[in-house]
Design a protein around this motif. Structure first.
Motif, PDB file in Angstrom:
ATOM      1  N   GLY A 168       3.575  25.072   4.114  1.00 49.79           N
ATOM      2  CA  GLY A 168       4.487  24.286   3.282  1.00 49.79           C
ATOM      3  C   GLY A 168       3.921  24.093   1.891  1.00 49.79           C
ATOM      4  N   TYR A 169       3.889  22.833   1.435  1.00 45.66           N
ATOM      5  CA  TYR A 169       3.481  22.535   0.069  1.00 45.66           C
ATOM      6  C   TYR A 169       2.575  21.301   0.041  1.00 45.66           C
ATOM      7  CZ  TYR A 169       7.637  25.415  -0.766  1.00 45.66           C
ATOM      8  OH  TYR A 169       8.560  26.417  -0.737  1.00 45.66           O
ATOM      9  N   ARG A 170       1.752  21.237  -1.015  1.00 48.86           N
ATOM     10  CA  ARG A 170       0.833  20.113  -1.166  1.00 48.86           C
ATOM     11  C   ARG A 170       0.737  19.741  -2.649  1.00 48.86           C
ATOM     12  NH1 ARG A 170      -3.478  22.333   0.740  1.00 48.86           N
ATOM     13  NH2 ARG A 170      -4.414  22.879  -1.262  1.00 48.86           N
ATOM     14  N   LEU A 171       0.622  18.429  -2.913  1.00 48.70           N
ATOM     15  CA  LEU A 171       0.434  17.943  -4.270  1.00 48.70           C
ATOM     16  C   LEU A 171      -1.045  18.039  -4.638  1.00 48.70           C
ATOM     17  CD1 LEU A 171       1.726  16.500  -6.752  1.00 48.70           C
ATOM     18  CD2 LEU A 171       1.036  14.344  -5.688  1.00 48.70           C
ATOM     19  N   GLU A 172      -1.348  18.743  -5.732  1.00 49.24           N
ATOM     20  CA  GLU A 172      -2.716  18.872  -6.223  1.00 49.24           C
ATOM     21  C   GLU A 172      -3.003  17.710  -7.158  1.00 49.24           C
ATOM     22  OE1 GLU A 172      -5.121  20.927  -5.467  1.00 49.24           O
ATOM     23  OE2 GLU A 172      -3.934  22.030  -4.007  1.00 49.24           O
ATOM     24  N   THR A 173      -3.721  16.721  -6.682  1.00 54.44           N
ATOM     25  CA  THR A 173      -3.942  15.512  -7.470  1.00 54.44           C
ATOM     26  C   THR A 173      -4.994  15.692  -8.563  1.00 54.44           C
ATOM     27  OG1 THR A 173      -5.530  14.732  -5.812  1.00 54.44           O
ATOM     28  CG2 THR A 173      -3.250  13.999  -5.590  1.00 54.44           C
ATOM     29  N   VAL A 219       3.892  12.289  -3.659  1.00 57.47           N
ATOM     30  CA  VAL A 219       2.976  11.253  -4.130  1.00 57.47           C
ATOM     31  C   VAL A 219       2.580  10.329  -2.984  1.00 57.47           C
ATOM     32  CG1 VAL A 219       2.774   9.222  -5.632  1.00 57.47           C
ATOM     33  CG2 VAL A 219       3.725  11.342  -6.531  1.00 57.47           C
ATOM     34  N   GLN A 220       3.537   9.978  -2.129  1.00 57.27           N
ATOM     35  CA  GLN A 220       3.252   9.103  -0.994  1.00 57.27           C
ATOM     36  C   GLN A 220       2.373   9.791   0.042  1.00 57.27           C
ATOM     37  OE1 GLN A 220       7.346   8.168   0.075  1.00 57.27           O
ATOM     38  NE2 GLN A 220       7.102   6.095  -0.700  1.00 57.27           N
ATOM     39  N   ASN A 221       2.354  11.108   0.027  1.00 55.34           N
ATOM     40  CA  ASN A 221       1.556  11.879   0.990  1.00 55.34           C
ATOM     41  C   ASN A 221       0.611  12.807   0.233  1.00 55.34           C
ATOM     42  OD1 ASN A 221       2.991  11.441   3.855  1.00 55.34           O
ATOM     43  ND2 ASN A 221       4.546  11.508   2.266  1.00 55.34           N
ATOM     44  N   LYS A 222      -0.110  12.241  -0.726  1.00 50.28           N
ATOM     45  CA  LYS A 222      -0.818  13.056  -1.712  1.00 50.28           C
ATOM     46  C   LYS A 222      -1.966  13.871  -1.140  1.00 50.28           C
ATOM     47  CE  LYS A 222      -3.482   9.008  -3.271  1.00 50.28           C
ATOM     48  NZ  LYS A 222      -4.833   9.479  -2.947  1.00 50.28           N
ATOM     49  N   ARG A 223      -2.412  13.613   0.035  1.00 45.55           N
ATOM     50  CA  ARG A 223      -3.506  14.406   0.620  1.00 45.55           C
ATOM     51  C   ARG A 223      -3.035  15.271   1.789  1.00 45.55           C
ATOM     52  NH1 ARG A 223      -5.995   9.442  -0.557  1.00 45.55           N
ATOM     53  NH2 ARG A 223      -7.651   9.621  -2.109  1.00 45.55           N
ATOM     54  N   ARG A 224      -1.716  15.364   1.970  1.00 43.42           N
ATOM     55  CA  ARG A 224      -1.193  16.091   3.116  1.00 43.42           C
ATOM     56  C   ARG A 224      -0.390  17.313   2.681  1.00 43.42           C
ATOM     57  NH1 ARG A 224       1.907  12.193   7.148  1.00 43.42           N
ATOM     58  NH2 ARG A 224       1.730  14.056   8.442  1.00 43.42           N
ATOM     59  N   ARG A 269       0.821  -1.212   0.000  1.00 42.73           N
ATOM     60  CA  ARG A 269       0.000   0.000   0.000  1.00 42.73           C
ATOM     61  C   ARG A 269       0.855   1.262   0.000  1.00 42.73           C
ATOM     62  NH1 ARG A 269      -3.633  -2.400   3.943  1.00 42.73           N
ATOM     63  NH2 ARG A 269      -3.069  -0.819   5.471  1.00 42.73           N
ATOM     64  N   SER A 270       1.995   1.199   0.649  1.00 40.76           N
ATOM     65  CA  SER A 270       2.880   2.368   0.709  1.00 40.76           C
ATOM     66  C   SER A 270       3.684   2.558  -0.564  1.00 40.76           C
ATOM     67  CB  SER A 270       3.847   2.237   1.890  1.00 40.76           C
ATOM     68  OG  SER A 270       4.819   1.236   1.638  1.00 40.76           O
ATOM     69  N   GLY A 271       3.720   1.520  -1.419  1.00 34.85           N
ATOM     70  CA  GLY A 271       4.501   1.593  -2.643  1.00 34.85           C
ATOM     71  C   GLY A 271       5.906   1.051  -2.499  1.00 34.85           C
ATOM     72  N   ALA A 272       6.308   0.663  -1.271  1.00 36.65           N
ATOM     73  CA  ALA A 272       7.673   0.193  -1.055  1.00 36.65           C
ATOM     74  C   ALA A 272       7.979  -1.106  -1.793  1.00 36.65           C
ATOM     75  CB  ALA A 272       7.930   0.002   0.443  1.00 36.65           C
ATOM     76  N   LEU A 273       6.957  -1.946  -2.029  1.00 33.54           N
ATOM     77  CA  LEU A 273       7.159  -3.199  -2.743  1.00 33.54           C
ATOM     78  C   LEU A 273       6.783  -3.098  -4.216  1.00 33.54           C
ATOM     79  CD1 LEU A 273       5.960  -6.020  -0.299  1.00 33.54           C
ATOM     80  CD2 LEU A 273       8.290  -5.384  -0.924  1.00 33.54           C
TER      81      LEU A 273
END
Length: 231
Positions: free
Chosen positions: A213-218, A162-167, A119-123
């Motif tokens: 700070g900054y945020r990713l606009e998905t 991307v890993q914190n796309k809503r934060r 789920r985290s993308g690590a794998l």
């Protein structure tokens, strides 16, 4: 596979057993049996997963989780003998990702670890967010089939978004996650790299949140096409 896991468990037998089992499964495991020691590990290293007991010498698991969440959004699996509702609710309120009670079966623990890492993308060999694809193993970012000319730091910053796309990520969080806790730079380092990254992105997808700070606009990436579920 270079997945690093922090195991915090004060029962020597359980600690040794879990570390051995996960190590044989191919993971790098750092183990500690004291809450204060675990807190220092948080600051000194980067982990893809944390397995955390609650009843510990020094800082307890709830305290550690709160401190950890000030800096990281890495998956945390609580592994504890406390099966009551209050402790479980307290852990999930502090943003724990999973909760396993003792006794437990090692194979089930392994599957829960794998699920959190997926789920985290690590794998994942690639993480897709709409029109954007990230290849963590190759440090490449591809937008609509075209590779973006990113530096390593720029890729790591984009990956963090991307890993914190809503934060909304503060300068301090970005600095700590990308450059490390002991880096002597300041917010200007982050600002410069964000500016350079924005210039290379096809769309204005990184927004400034004034004073924070900054945020990713998905929305610009067509979030409804998300195929992986990052942190």
């Amino acid at each position: 596979m270079d997945i690093r896991i922090l195991l915090v468990e004060d029962d020597e037998h359980i600690c040794h057993t879990v570390k051995t089992f996960l190590s044989e499964a191919g993971y790098r495991v750092d183990a500690c049996m004291d809450g204060n020691d675990a807190h220092q590990h948080f600051l000194d290293h980067r982990y893809q997963l944390v397995i955390l007991d609650i009843m510990l010498p020094g800082m307890n698991g709830h305290e550690l989780l709160r401190e950890f969440r000030k800096l990281y959004n890495t998956p945390v699996l609580m592994l504890t003998a406390l099966s009551d509702d209050i402790n479980q609710i307290k852990a999930f309120d502090a943003e724990a990702d999973d909760y396993v009670t003792k006794p437990f079966k090692m194979l089930i623990l392994l599957k829960r670890v794998e699920a959190l890492l997926r789920r985290s993308g690590a794998l994942s060999k690639e993480i897709r967010l709409g029109k954007l694809t990230l290849l963590p193993e190759d440090f490449k970012a591809i937008y609509r089939g075209t590779e973006l000319p990113l530096t390593l730091k720029e890729f790591e910053i984009l990956m963090l978004f991307v890993q914190n796309k809503r934060r909304t990520l503060s300068h301090e969080i970005i600095l700590t996650r990308v450059w490390g806790y002991h880096y002597d730079g300041d917010g200007s380092t982050v600002h410069t790299h964000i500016k350079n990254l924005r210039a290379k992105l096809p769309e204005d997808m990184i927004k400034t949140v004034r004073g924070v700070g900054y945020r990713l606009e998905t929305d610009t990436l067509e979030e409804d096409t998300l195929e992986e579920d990052p942190l």
